[in-house]
Structures are given as structure tokens and as C-alpha cells.
Scaffold this motif. Structure first.
Motif, PDB file in Angstrom:
ATOM      1  N   VAL A  56       0.260  -1.289  -0.131  1.00  0.00           N
ATOM      2  CA  VAL A  56      -0.030   0.018   0.046  1.00  0.00           C
ATOM      3  C   VAL A  56       1.328   0.690  -0.002  1.00  0.00           C
ATOM      4  O   VAL A  56       1.921   1.537   0.418  1.00  0.00           O
ATOM      5  N   ARG A  57       0.536   2.154  -0.584  1.00  0.00           N
ATOM      6  CA  ARG A  57       0.934   3.794  -0.128  1.00  0.00           C
ATOM      7  C   ARG A  57       1.080   4.279   0.883  1.00  0.00           C
ATOM      8  O   ARG A  57       0.319   3.968   1.693  1.00  0.00           O
ATOM      9  N   GLY A  63       1.598  -0.891 -11.590  1.00  0.00           N
ATOM     10  CA  GLY A  63       2.801  -0.248 -11.841  1.00  0.00           C
ATOM     11  C   GLY A  63       4.221  -0.103 -11.864  1.00  0.00           C
ATOM     12  O   GLY A  63       4.032   0.018 -10.731  1.00  0.00           O
ATOM     13  N   GLY A  64       5.034   0.274 -12.526  1.00  0.00           N
ATOM     14  CA  GLY A  64       5.859   0.990 -11.954  1.00  0.00           C
ATOM     15  C   GLY A  64       7.903  -0.571 -11.339  1.00  0.00           C
ATOM     16  O   GLY A  64       7.231  -1.440 -11.639  1.00  0.00           O
ATOM     17  N   GLY A 120      -3.443   0.391 -13.948  1.00  0.00           N
ATOM     18  CA  GLY A 120      -1.620   0.997 -14.188  1.00  0.00           C
ATOM     19  C   GLY A 120      -1.951   2.465 -13.807  1.00  0.00           C
ATOM     20  O   GLY A 120      -1.545   3.555 -13.967  1.00  0.00           O
ATOM     21  N   MET A 121      -2.871   2.091 -11.624  1.00  0.00           N
ATOM     22  CA  MET A 121      -2.198   3.941 -11.557  1.00  0.00           C
ATOM     23  C   MET A 121      -1.344   4.747 -11.302  1.00  0.00           C
ATOM     24  O   MET A 121      -1.782   5.885 -11.369  1.00  0.00           O
ATOM     25  N   ALA A 122      -0.275   4.305 -11.638  1.00  0.00           N
ATOM     26  CA  ALA A 122       1.308   5.159 -11.923  1.00  0.00           C
ATOM     27  C   ALA A 122       1.162   5.799 -12.870  1.00  0.00           C
ATOM     28  O   ALA A 122       1.833   7.055 -12.698  1.00  0.00           O
ATOM     29  N   LYS A 123       0.826   4.981 -13.448  1.00  0.00           N
ATOM     30  CA  LYS A 123       0.464   6.094 -15.344  1.00  0.00           C
ATOM     31  C   LYS A 123       2.056   6.146 -15.643  1.00  0.00           C
ATOM     32  O   LYS A 123       2.722   6.595 -15.992  1.00  0.00           O
TER      33      LYS A 123
END
Length: 397
Positions: free
Chosen positions: A224-225, A280-281, A302-305
């Protein structure tokens, strides 16, 4: 006219009218857009006259319409599934928003089939994409609806969040590595304990993954962030059944020696062949490095784009498979299996084994300008990642 009131488990009340045989025109309100763009600017409130039902159509009163992250992309015009452009509800072509929600059957026009599937007062969820759940009433073909089992007592909030995120979690835990006992073959039984690692673990899909994995005896490692309330979040995920929860910083820290910890958690009697990615990332690449031989990395967001870069060695020496999953693709080819899965999910929810994500009901009422202003504020909160999952309810006026 008979008036009945039902109340959800969290105290939200809805009023539905028993309108057996009501198939004529009715006034409806909807959240719409005329052109793609900034979700805080392009959404409008629209009033229109809903036409008389055609044969096989069902008159629905939407109780709650859910807002999901993908809806933001739909409004922006960057999502592959789009709502129908309607030229029959106003002076200009409009699209009615909403992909998930729960509705009550208020009437239908018999066609020899619908009367055997549905009855007045039944609760239904959407069985096809982009049907427009952010409206008060709708005429929809009965084949596009999934009736909720009458013996599963679900609150409105539970029903409104049942059709997308839990099925996504179910399929990803069932279709790539045989983790679901209902879909396992004899060759996999009695083997090593299975583990799953996932990012975005606090998302609605992530929470469903944790709970289904717990139910099926599968261990989970969850990322998690970081945030000011991260300890509260970790405690909550543990209460759902998470075995281990780490922030991305903790996961990537060399001082933390995560790789050794993961090996210790899994042990010699376990293996981790499934990783679920919605971010992602770099974090995702590090997840893949921890997987056992013949692992599957499944991407559903792909929330981090940022691009996903994976070392060739994982494919060559570890036989890693990287693939994607989109529920809309699966439902097109598995209509009957979806019905069975939805019944199983509804039973788990009714039994308290699968909790819905924390939600907030936003009531829509007043002038079109007032509703548009409220929706602008809701979209801004969602884009900033603030608050709970939003459910929309058109208040009777």
C-alpha cells in the motif's frame, strides 16, 4: 399505490414503489455529459421523459449508482468501454454515466421470457457494461440484468458494490493459478500452500482479494501507499484477513531486507506463483522478482501511469508469464459462469465473509445546476484520492 421502505445494514433508507404493470412513460433524472473532458467540468444533470417500455424491457428504479476509478477515465474519453450516445433524451446527444449499481424492478413488458426471470420488487445488478447507473429510472433489456438471489439478504450498499470489484478479484484468483477450490483440479490438491502478492491492496479489488484468499486458504502479501494513517489502514487490512502488509517504501528498502522476509513468510511448504498489479512501476518489477517458478503476473490497472519494465531473466530462467485482465472481456464469453459466480459472491457477502469497501452515499436533488455543482465536488475529491467509495442516490422530490 403501495409504498414500501427498505433499509440497508448501515442505516441508509430507500423508498421503492410497487408498480406492478407500470410500463408507461415516467420522468427520470441522470448525470450525463455531451463531450469528453475534465470530470469536474463536463458532467451535467439532465431531466427527461423515459419512454413506454418495449417488449422484453424492464423498468428500473436505481437505488444506488457506484463511482469507480474507471468512470473518471470514461468521462475523459480514454477508457475502451464507453456509454451509448443517446439522441432520444434531449436536444443534443448525451451519454448517461454509470457502470455499476443496484436497482429495483418496478415493471416489465412480457415477452415470454422476462416474466420467468424477474418479478416486481426484485433487486438487480448490471450484467452488461456502461448501462447508465447514475440515473433515477431506466428502461433496460432483461438479458442485461442479473437478479440478486432472494435468499441472500444484502444491504443496498453491498449490492451496489458487488458487480465489478469482487468478480475481478474472484477471476484473477481462479483463472491463472488454480487457487479457488471450486476451480482446482486433482493434480493441485495437497500441494504447497499458495501465496499471492499484490499492490494497491487497499483498493476495492485488493480488499476483495484479501478476503477471498482468506476464505480459500491462500496467503497474501499486500503493498500500500504510505500515508499519515497507514497504521490504521494496516490494521484494517489485517482484520480482513491479510497476512502481511507493507508500504512501498518498506517493500523497496534494502535495509528492510524484504526478499529474505518474504522467503521466511512463505517457507519451504509454500510457493508464490501469482502477483496482481494495478499500479505499475518499479514496485511491480520487484514483486515479480519474488515469485516462484512458472509465476503469473496479472495486470488489471496502471494507477502510477508509468511503464512496467521487467528483467528478461525472469522470462528466460523463471518462466514468468505477464498478462492482463479486464472483467468486461471475460463476461462477454462467460455469461452463464458469471451468473453462478455472482450467486457465490452474494452468499459470501450475506454470510459476512466478504465485506464491501467503506462507502459514502451522496444524495442528488434540487436544480440541475445544484446537482452539477455537487458532482463537480465529488469528482474533485475522487481525483485527489480523498474519502470513501461514492454511491449516488437520486432523492425523490
Amino acid at each position: 399505490m403501495l409504498l414500501s421502505t427498505r433499509t440497508s445494514a448501515r442505516g441508509f433508507a430507500t423508498t421503492c414503489r410497487a408498480l406492478a404493470g407500470s410500463t408507461g412513460p415516467v420522468d427520470s433524472r441522470a448525470v450525463v455529459f455531451a463531450e469528453h473532458g475534465d470530470p469536474t467540468r463536463v458532467l451535467k444533470s439532465h431531466r427527461y421523459r423515459l419512454a413506454k417500455l418495449d417488449k422484453g424491457q424492464v423498468r428500473l428504479r436505481f437505488e444506488l449508482g457506484a463511482i469507480n476509478p474507471a468512470d473518471i477515465n470514461v468521462i475523459q474519453g480514454v477508457y475502451p468501454s464507453k456509454p451509448q450516445v443517446r439522441e432520444d433524451i434531449g436536444a443534443e446527444p448525451l451519454s448517461i454515466m454509470g457502470n455499476e449499481g443496484v436497482a429495483t424492478v418496478e415493471g416489465f413488458e412480457e415477452d415470454g421470457t422476462v416474466e420467468g426471470r424477474l418479478k416486481i420488487g426484485d433487486r438487480v445488478v448490471m450484467g452488461a457494461p456502461q448501462l447508465g447507473t447514475w440515473q433515477s429510472h431506466a428502461n433496460l433489456p432483461h438479458a442485461s440484468l442479473i437478479p440478486l438471489p432472494s435468499d441472500a439478504e444484502l444491504s443496498l450498499r453491498q449490492a451496489a458494490t458487488l458487480a465489478i470489484n469482487p468478480p475481478t478479484a474472484w477471476r484473477m484468483l481462479s483463472d491463472f493459478i488454480p487457487l479457488n477450490p471450486e476451480h482446482s483440479d486433482a493434480a493441485t490438491k495437497g500441494k504447497k500452500k499458495q501465496w499471492v502478492i499484490q499492490n494497491g491492496a487497499n483498493s476495492a479489488v485488493g480488499q476483495a482479494v484479501i478476503q477471498l484468499a482468506r476464505e480459500w486458504g491462500v496467503g497474501t502479501i499486500n503493498l500500500v501507499r504510505d500515508r499519515p494513517s497507514v497504521n490504521e489502514l494496516k490494521s484494517y487490512l489485517h482484520s480482513l484477513g491479510a497476512d502481511h502488509v507493507l508500504t512501498y517504501d518498506e517493500f523497496l528498502s534494502r535495509e528492510n531486507n524484504t526478499r529474505a522476509k518474504v522467503k521466511e513468510w512463505i517457507g519451504r511448504d509454500g510457493e508464490m506463483r501469482l502477483a496482481l498489479n494495478c499500479v505499475g512501476g518499479k514496485e511491480t518489477a520487484e514483486m515479480a522478482k519474488l515469485m516462484s517458478m512458472d509465476g503469473k503476473l496479472v495486470t488489471y490497472g496502471g494507477m502510477a501511469k508509468t511503464a512496467l519494465a521487467l528483467p528478461p531473466s525472469l522470462f528466460i530462467f523463471r518462466k514468468l508469464t505477464s498478462t492482463g485482465f479486464w472483467l468486461s472481456n471475460w463476461t462477454q464469453t462467460h455469461p452463464q459462469e458469471r451468473q453462478t459466480m455472482m450467486r457465490s459472491l452474494a452468499e459470501l457477502v450475506a454470510q459476512g465473509k466478504l465485506k464491501e469497501p467503506e462507502t459514502e452515499v451522496v444524495e442528488l436533488a434540487g436544480s440541475d445546476a445544484e446537482v452539477a455543482e455537487k458532482m463537480s465536488g465529488v469528482m474533485k475529491r475522487i481525483e485527489e484520492g480523498r474519502g470513501k467509495k461514492i454511491l449516488l442516490h437520486w432523492r425523490d422530490e
